[in-house]
Motif scaffolding. Structure first.
Motif, PDB file in Angstrom:
ATOM      1  N   ASP A   1      30.090  40.045  59.488  1.00 17.10           N
ATOM      2  CA  ASP A   1      29.611  38.809  60.087  1.00 17.10           C
ATOM      3  C   ASP A   1      30.709  37.763  60.159  1.00 17.10           C
ATOM      4  OD1 ASP A   1      27.192  39.906  60.455  1.00 17.10           O
ATOM      5  OD2 ASP A   1      26.178  38.858  58.819  1.00 17.10           O
ATOM      6  N   ALA A   2      31.473  37.663  59.095  1.00 17.26           N
ATOM      7  CA  ALA A   2      32.544  36.667  59.048  1.00 17.26           C
ATOM      8  C   ALA A   2      33.581  36.973  60.118  1.00 17.26           C
ATOM      9  CB  ALA A   2      33.176  36.640  57.670  1.00 17.26           C
ATOM     10  N   VAL A   3      33.886  38.245  60.290  1.00 18.53           N
ATOM     11  CA  VAL A   3      34.850  38.629  61.318  1.00 18.53           C
ATOM     12  C   VAL A   3      34.329  38.177  62.682  1.00 18.53           C
ATOM     13  CG1 VAL A   3      35.813  40.576  62.583  1.00 18.53           C
ATOM     14  CG2 VAL A   3      35.845  40.573  60.084  1.00 18.53           C
ATOM     15  N   ARG A   4      33.087  38.456  62.889  1.00 19.54           N
ATOM     16  CA  ARG A   4      32.476  38.127  64.163  1.00 19.54           C
ATOM     17  C   ARG A   4      32.486  36.626  64.423  1.00 19.54           C
ATOM     18  NH1 ARG A   4      29.100  40.765  67.734  1.00 19.54           N
ATOM     19  NH2 ARG A   4      27.629  39.357  68.691  1.00 19.54           N
ATOM     20  N   ASP A   5      32.145  35.880  63.400  1.00 22.01           N
ATOM     21  CA  ASP A   5      32.031  34.428  63.575  1.00 22.01           C
ATOM     22  C   ASP A   5      33.338  33.692  63.307  1.00 22.01           C
ATOM     23  OD1 ASP A   5      29.417  35.065  63.994  1.00 22.01           O
ATOM     24  OD2 ASP A   5      28.776  34.544  61.962  1.00 22.01           O
ATOM     25  N   ARG A   6      34.381  34.447  62.992  1.00 19.28           N
ATOM     26  CA  ARG A   6      35.675  33.842  62.664  1.00 19.28           C
ATOM     27  C   ARG A   6      35.535  32.812  61.554  1.00 19.28           C
ATOM     28  NH1 ARG A   6      38.734  35.946  66.116  1.00 19.28           N
ATOM     29  NH2 ARG A   6      38.286  36.241  68.308  1.00 19.28           N
ATOM     30  N   ARG A   7      34.829  33.207  60.540  1.00 22.33           N
ATOM     31  CA  ARG A   7      34.632  32.324  59.402  1.00 22.33           C
ATOM     32  C   ARG A   7      35.600  32.689  58.293  1.00 22.33           C
ATOM     33  NH1 ARG A   7      29.390  30.666  58.915  1.00 22.33           N
ATOM     34  NH2 ARG A   7      28.809  29.415  60.703  1.00 22.33           N
ATOM     35  N   ILE A   8      36.167  31.704  57.699  1.00 21.13           N
ATOM     36  CA  ILE A   8      37.021  31.948  56.536  1.00 21.13           C
ATOM     37  C   ILE A   8      36.138  32.352  55.362  1.00 21.13           C
ATOM     38  CG2 ILE A   8      38.461  30.793  54.821  1.00 21.13           C
ATOM     39  CD1 ILE A   8      39.832  29.338  57.054  1.00 21.13           C
ATOM     40  N   VAL A   9      36.567  33.340  54.627  1.00 19.10           N
ATOM     41  CA  VAL A   9      35.795  33.759  53.458  1.00 19.10           C
ATOM     42  C   VAL A   9      36.618  33.533  52.198  1.00 19.10           C
ATOM     43  CG1 VAL A   9      34.488  35.514  54.693  1.00 19.10           C
ATOM     44  CG2 VAL A   9      36.614  36.139  53.555  1.00 19.10           C
ATOM     45  N   ALA A  10      35.911  33.384  51.102  1.00 18.37           N
ATOM     46  CA  ALA A  10      36.572  33.196  49.808  1.00 18.37           C
ATOM     47  C   ALA A  10      36.046  34.254  48.853  1.00 18.37           C
ATOM     48  CB  ALA A  10      36.276  31.801  49.267  1.00 18.37           C
ATOM     49  N   PHE A  11      36.930  34.726  47.991  1.00 20.69           N
ATOM     50  CA  PHE A  11      36.483  35.704  46.991  1.00 20.69           C
ATOM     51  C   PHE A  11      37.503  35.816  45.865  1.00 20.69           C
ATOM     52  CE2 PHE A  11      38.580  37.945  50.511  1.00 20.69           C
ATOM     53  CZ  PHE A  11      39.639  38.553  49.853  1.00 20.69           C
ATOM     54  N   ASP A  12      37.119  36.507  44.840  1.00 23.43           N
ATOM     55  CA  ASP A  12      38.045  36.798  43.744  1.00 23.43           C
ATOM     56  C   ASP A  12      38.518  38.217  43.930  1.00 23.43           C
ATOM     57  OD1 ASP A  12      37.620  34.312  42.495  1.00 23.43           O
ATOM     58  OD2 ASP A  12      35.705  35.060  41.712  1.00 23.43           O
ATOM     59  N   TYR A  13      39.798  38.396  43.764  1.00 25.14           N
ATOM     60  CA  TYR A  13      40.357  39.723  43.998  1.00 25.14           C
ATOM     61  C   TYR A  13      41.021  40.248  42.736  1.00 25.14           C
ATOM     62  CZ  TYR A  13      42.571  43.526  46.535  1.00 25.14           C
ATOM     63  OH  TYR A  13      42.944  44.758  46.974  1.00 25.14           O
ATOM     64  N   ARG A  14      40.638  41.436  42.354  1.00 27.14           N
ATOM     65  CA  ARG A  14      41.246  42.088  41.194  1.00 27.14           C
ATOM     66  C   ARG A  14      42.395  42.952  41.690  1.00 27.14           C
ATOM     67  NH1 ARG A  14      36.187  43.301  41.106  1.00 27.14           N
ATOM     68  NH2 ARG A  14      36.514  45.510  41.495  1.00 27.14           N
ATOM     69  N   GLY A  15      43.572  42.558  41.368  1.00 31.64           N
ATOM     70  CA  GLY A  15      44.731  43.333  41.808  1.00 31.64           C
ATOM     71  C   GLY A  15      44.824  44.646  41.070  1.00 31.64           C
ATOM     72  N   ARG A  16      45.820  45.405  41.417  1.00 32.75           N
ATOM     73  CA  ARG A  16      46.021  46.709  40.813  1.00 32.75           C
ATOM     74  C   ARG A  16      46.169  46.608  39.301  1.00 32.75           C
ATOM     75  NH1 ARG A  16      48.263  51.542  42.806  1.00 32.75           N
ATOM     76  NH2 ARG A  16      48.594  50.600  44.824  1.00 32.75           N
ATOM     77  N   THR A  17      46.785  45.528  38.886  1.00 29.16           N
ATOM     78  CA  THR A  17      47.035  45.351  37.458  1.00 29.16           C
ATOM     79  C   THR A  17      45.799  44.846  36.742  1.00 29.16           C
ATOM     80  OG1 THR A  17      47.744  43.092  37.896  1.00 29.16           O
ATOM     81  CG2 THR A  17      49.444  44.787  37.882  1.00 29.16           C
ATOM     82  N   GLY A  18      44.792  44.496  37.491  1.00 27.17           N
ATOM     83  CA  GLY A  18      43.599  43.987  36.855  1.00 27.17           C
ATOM     84  C   GLY A  18      43.585  42.464  36.822  1.00 27.17           C
ATOM     85  N   ARG A  19      44.693  41.880  37.219  1.00 30.53           N
ATOM     86  CA  ARG A  19      44.757  40.424  37.245  1.00 30.53           C
ATOM     87  C   ARG A  19      43.903  39.925  38.407  1.00 30.53           C
ATOM     88  NH1 ARG A  19      49.903  40.324  37.367  1.00 30.53           N
ATOM     89  NH2 ARG A  19      49.844  39.827  39.574  1.00 30.53           N
ATOM     90  N   ALA A  20      43.055  38.959  38.128  1.00 26.58           N
ATOM     91  CA  ALA A  20      42.201  38.431  39.183  1.00 26.58           C
ATOM     92  C   ALA A  20      42.819  37.185  39.804  1.00 26.58           C
ATOM     93  CB  ALA A  20      40.825  38.103  38.623  1.00 26.58           C
ATOM     94  N   SER A  21      42.591  37.025  41.081  1.00 26.51           N
ATOM     95  CA  SER A  21      43.071  35.818  41.739  1.00 26.51           C
ATOM     96  C   SER A  21      42.046  35.379  42.766  1.00 26.51           C
ATOM     97  CB  SER A  21      44.418  36.091  42.413  1.00 26.51           C
ATOM     98  OG  SER A  21      44.289  37.175  43.304  1.00 26.51           O
ATOM     99  N   SER A  22      42.054  34.124  43.061  1.00 24.34           N
ATOM    100  CA  SER A  22      41.098  33.558  43.995  1.00 24.34           C
ATOM    101  C   SER A  22      41.734  33.510  45.383  1.00 24.34           C
ATOM    102  CB  SER A  22      40.774  32.137  43.529  1.00 24.34           C
ATOM    103  OG  SER A  22      39.408  31.917  43.655  1.00 24.34           O
ATOM    104  N   ARG A  23      41.000  33.963  46.374  1.00 22.53           N
ATOM    105  CA  ARG A  23      41.581  34.004  47.715  1.00 22.53           C
ATOM    106  C   ARG A  23      40.698  33.299  48.730  1.00 22.53           C
ATOM    107  NH1 ARG A  23      46.149  37.619  47.777  1.00 22.53           N
ATOM    108  NH2 ARG A  23      46.212  38.499  45.671  1.00 22.53           N
ATOM    109  N   ARG A  24      41.371  32.761  49.712  1.00 16.39           N
ATOM    110  CA  ARG A  24      40.685  32.239  50.901  1.00 16.39           C
ATOM    111  C   ARG A  24      41.382  32.897  52.069  1.00 16.39           C
ATOM    112  NH1 ARG A  24      37.724  27.509  51.664  1.00 16.39           N
ATOM    113  NH2 ARG A  24      38.740  27.179  53.669  1.00 16.39           N
ATOM    114  N   VAL A  25      40.681  33.683  52.818  1.00 15.21           N
ATOM    115  CA  VAL A  25      41.344  34.429  53.883  1.00 15.21           C
ATOM    116  C   VAL A  25      40.573  34.369  55.198  1.00 15.21           C
ATOM    117  CG1 VAL A  25      42.180  36.045  52.138  1.00 15.21           C
ATOM    118  CG2 VAL A  25      40.187  36.644  53.517  1.00 15.21           C
TER     119      VAL A  25
END
Lengths: 324, 324
Positions: A150-174
DNA sequence: GAAATCACGGCCGGATTCCGGCCACATCTG
DNA sequence: CAGATGTGGCCGGAATCCGGCCGTGATTTC
């Protein structure tokens, strides 16, 4: 005699005959009061079975097979393909609920319902003869896929927490661009507003996904297709290794089938392969199966590693002789 | 959440996939305690569904193949998963007729058409946002899978031409037992009447498949499930290889953890390992991770193979120099 | 042969669900 | 309009269910 499940199963069986029954009749058959029968029908509907009813004289209860979704007019191959597709998607599924893999697993056992009677039989046979290995892996939340779509369709920016390979989490807005299904994993290709660059995220490592109200302007893709971008390995951390092998392209493609590789023919007997690997060690088994001359074009580090390994392997091997 | 009927239906759906599950896994899936799961299985049996179980490591619950289940209905996630699965399979498919990829394309159109409006939107958006990278690979003939499924069911001996890994074709007559989907490939587990042993065939390498009129007698499986057999790699005669490695026993054991290996320490820094492998190629990845000096004690053939491979690897590697 | 894994099933107490009955109401047929 | 038939709210007592605990037994692995 308070066995709800048994009654529901019996009711299902009874209604499956296609006939219609009055409430009284069904109640008598199941040996419960009419009130309970009504509740049972209610339950049945709750589980998704479409039961049609009619009040008044000549009233009835009837199971409508596929009124909401009429039986599909599949041919044999289509039915087969559907089962195969589901089996393929189910592979790699986890035990967690709400994942597409799990949904595919469930659907796999159910397609019959949507097939015309003629094929129902065939699909059941096919399923019986098939087995699927399911290596446990992280599942992809079906909900996330839908939200991202839906976000792709509506061109909406989304936010989420991402767990990297190392397990470190980071907050993203993409800015979500495309979702790519690759080797039974789901990826999101997006422009990371924080880093100011394109990034590839594994959907199963996304947490706390939410759509914002901010709309973004379209941005030209960094590659022809999202899948290509992903394949090119702009997804960091893995190494892109380019090899030249003295074997036909078909054989090379086959040997690297389990890997993420692009194979091109140089001549009939020589091929070039670009493969993404975590570490150089994984190259060896496919190469060994080819058992042909190999040249590492790049990177330097891998060439050195393979040379060193070859030396250790060849250097010591002849030393010991032993029968038996 | 105390909905016995819903759980039983879900349990049937899950088990219907043909896989086997541990109690813990099922309990997690249904979101109940293991104790309740056991009660549910007991109920299932009470309703006449044959559930086979096995205790001990690798234990499981499984629905005996071929048992009739009540009609089960799709939920939204399952319908979506079906579309996704078909879309994924259709992508990258060739335009040739008769392949599953082509059939998947057709099936997608039909399923989509008959989906309730509410799901169609969801599916359409999903598909728009998706790309798939299913490798083009050799298309598996949809027909073959279906023919094999019928042969399995009817216990009919089938005949076909098989192109081996080397490309050499051979004529086979086999008793088809199961088809296994593993790592996005289809395999046939069958008893090869010519060789008098179990064999695993890749379905995409089968040509000229035809069902004979000969019926075979059931034969006990060489493993608990066909998938397990495939995974265990019991399909070939395995070779016992003994190596001496210049690395501590613990490290060696770790490297060979995925294999069937016995490791013994010679000194603190040297170990001896006896490992069962299908072919010598599989030795390479663990050895590469150890990256230590290695001596093959036995058998002679493996030593020669490793030497030869090392030569090809080392001999050619230094030729090309390239920065970047 | 010892240890770990995993299915099995009895028992218990507290929470939840189920059932039948009763009733007002909606619908449809004749 | 009358009668047949499906619908669903409410209630109180009864039945079921659930999770936890624990000892048992089968089976595999080391």
């Amino acid at each position: 005699m308070a066995d709800v499940t048994g009654r529901i199963l019996a009711l299902l069986t009874t209604l499956q005959s296609g006939r219609s029954f009055t409430g009284e009749e069904l109640a008598a058959r199941l040996d419960v009061s009419p009130r309970t029968l009504r509740r049972d029908v209610e339950r049945l509907r709750g589980y998704g079975y479409p039961v049609s009813t009619r009040p008044g004289p000549g009233g009835h209860y009837r199971l409508v097979a596929g009124s909401a979704v009429p039986p599909l007019v599949f041919d044999d191959d289509e039915a087969t393909a559907t089962l195969l597709a589901l089996a393929a998607m189910a592979t790699g599924g986890s035990a967690e609920g709400g994942t597409v893999e799990e949904a595919a697993t469930r659907a796999y056992g159910k397609v019959d319902q949507y097939l015309p009677a003629r094929l129902r039989h065939r699909a059941a046979r096919l399923r019986e003869s098939l087995e699927s290995t399911t290596p446990p892996g992280p599942g992809t939340a079906a909900g996330n896929l839908a939200v991202l779509a839906d976000a792709v369709r509506d061109r909406r920016i989304v936010a989420f927490d991402y767990r990297g390979r190392t397990g470190r989490a980071s907050s993203r807005r993409v800015e979500p661009h495309r979702q790519v299904h690759h080797r039974s994993r789901w990826y999101l290709l997006a422009w990371d507003t924080g880093r100011g660059d394109w990034r590839v995220f594994r959907t199963d490592r996304v947490d706390g996904l939410r759509t914002t109200h901010d709309v973004y302007a379209p941005r030209p893709l960094p590659a022809d297709t999202a899948a290509e971008y992903l394949r090119r390995g702009l997804d960091k951390e893995r190494t892109r290794v380019v090899l030249t092998v003295a074997a036909p392209a078909a054989a090379v493609a086959d040997a690297f089938a389990e890997h993420d590789a692009e194979v091109g023919a140089l001549t009939g007997e020589r091929s070039r392969v670009a493969v993404m690997v975590d570490t150089w060690q994984w190259l060896l088994t496919p190469l060994a199966f080819l058992d042909a001359e190999v040249t590492v074009q790049e990177p330097e580090g891998v060439r050195a590693a393979l040379e060193g390994f070859a030396g250790r392997l060849a250097g010591k091997a002849p030393v010991v002789r032993q029968r038996s």
